[in-house]
Design a protein around this motif. Structure first.
Motif, mmCIF file in Angstrom:
data_model
loop_
_atom_site.group_PDB
_atom_site.id
_atom_site.type_symbol
_atom_site.label_atom_id
_atom_site.label_comp_id
_atom_site.label_asym_id
_atom_site.label_seq_id
_atom_site.Cartn_x
_atom_site.Cartn_y
_atom_site.Cartn_z
ATOM 1 N N UNK A 198 -23.040 -68.811 34.595
ATOM 2 C CA UNK A 198 -23.984 -68.666 35.689
ATOM 3 C C UNK A 198 -24.960 -69.832 35.653
ATOM 4 N N UNK A 199 -25.890 -69.851 36.577
ATOM 5 C CA UNK A 199 -26.933 -70.877 36.582
ATOM 6 C C UNK A 199 -28.288 -70.212 36.358
ATOM 7 N N UNK A 200 -29.242 -70.999 35.940
ATOM 8 C CA UNK A 200 -30.599 -70.471 35.769
ATOM 9 C C UNK A 200 -31.132 -69.965 37.100
ATOM 10 N N UNK A 201 -30.923 -70.737 38.171
ATOM 11 C CA UNK A 201 -31.452 -70.345 39.485
ATOM 12 C C UNK A 201 -30.891 -68.996 39.932
ATOM 13 N N UNK A 202 -29.597 -68.795 39.750
ATOM 14 C CA UNK A 202 -28.978 -67.527 40.154
ATOM 15 C C UNK A 202 -29.495 -66.387 39.291
#
Length: 244
Positions: A198-202
């Motif tokens: 995943x990404x930090x933003x998500x």
């Protein structure tokens, strides 16, 4: 509740590595039929921790201090340049992303720094590490830490992950950067597995959190982690401790 004990000095050798291995073997023998792991007290960068028996041999490379008390294993120095920077910047109540938690020494430091009112999310995609991470957190009463079994990158999904299949320190080099890691390895056993990403933003958006700090240690995938955190960085300006 995790069982704790003071480890007696059983090793005939004065070598600290042999002593730790002997203590770990003794503890494993004592917990036969016991559902709870045993831990021993030790110092890491000057702070007291509880170290489960199975973790002790893994930390062999970190021992630099003298064994001054036969009942205590102490004197571990673990990335002290990162450790003290993080400890100096932490504040009670903060929310912290521990990206690349490994077996949780920094997660425990973060847990103590943010206190009961804070939260720590420990990202660790390597399934080999999860049992040690869980027992480390439990032994040190780090109840404000949540393990997130995802890698962090610049896009969500699944990616190939080079898992170094060893209990030695080189295991912490397991990485999304497969070619670069392969070139640096010697004879260590390794395999490529698929891990969720995943990404930090998500993650921040899905959880509805505001991170105050991000500790990033992802073995070469640093740029991808930052690229996936651009919105979070712009919006919240978290303290970033990034190992390059």
């Amino acid at each position: 509740m995790v069982r704790r004990m003071r480890a007696a000095q059983d090793a005939s050798s004065e070598d600290l590595s042999a002593l730790r291995d002997a203590v770990a073997a003794k503890l494993r023998g004592q917990i036969a039929g016991d559902k709870e792991p045993w831990s021993v007290p030790a110092r890491i960068n000057g702070d007291w921790y509880w170290l489960p028996a199975e973790v002790l041999p893994y930390l062999t490379h970190c021992q630099t201090g003298e064994l001054g008390d036969a009942d205590l294993i102490r004197g571990f120095q673990i990335e002290s340049w990162n450790y003290f920077q993080i400890r100096d910047h932490l504040k009670p109540g903060w929310t912290v992303l521990d990206i690349g938690a490994n077996m949780g020494i920094f997660s425990i430091l973060l847990s103590r720094g943010v206190g009961a009112g804070g939260r720590v999310f420990a990202f660790e995609p390597n399934p080999d590490v999860h049992p040690q991470l869980k027992v480390m957190l439990k032994a040190n009463s780090a109840t404000n830490v949540e393990i997130v079994p995802f890698a962090i990158a610049d896009n969500p999904g699944e990616l190939d992950f080079l898992r170094i299949a060893t209990s030695a320190v080189t295991r912490e080099g397991s990485s999304l950067k497969i070619q670069e890691t392969n070139e640096q390895l010697g004879s260590e056993a390794r395999e490529i597995i698929r891990v969720p990403v995943t990404t930090v933003d998500i993650f921040v958006k899905e959880r509805g959190i505001v991170p105050n700090m991000m500790k990033i240690d992802v073995e070469g995938a640093d740029l991808e982690a930052i690229n996936g955190a651009k919105q979070t960085i712009r919006a919240y300006h978290p303290v970033i401790q990034l190992e390059l």
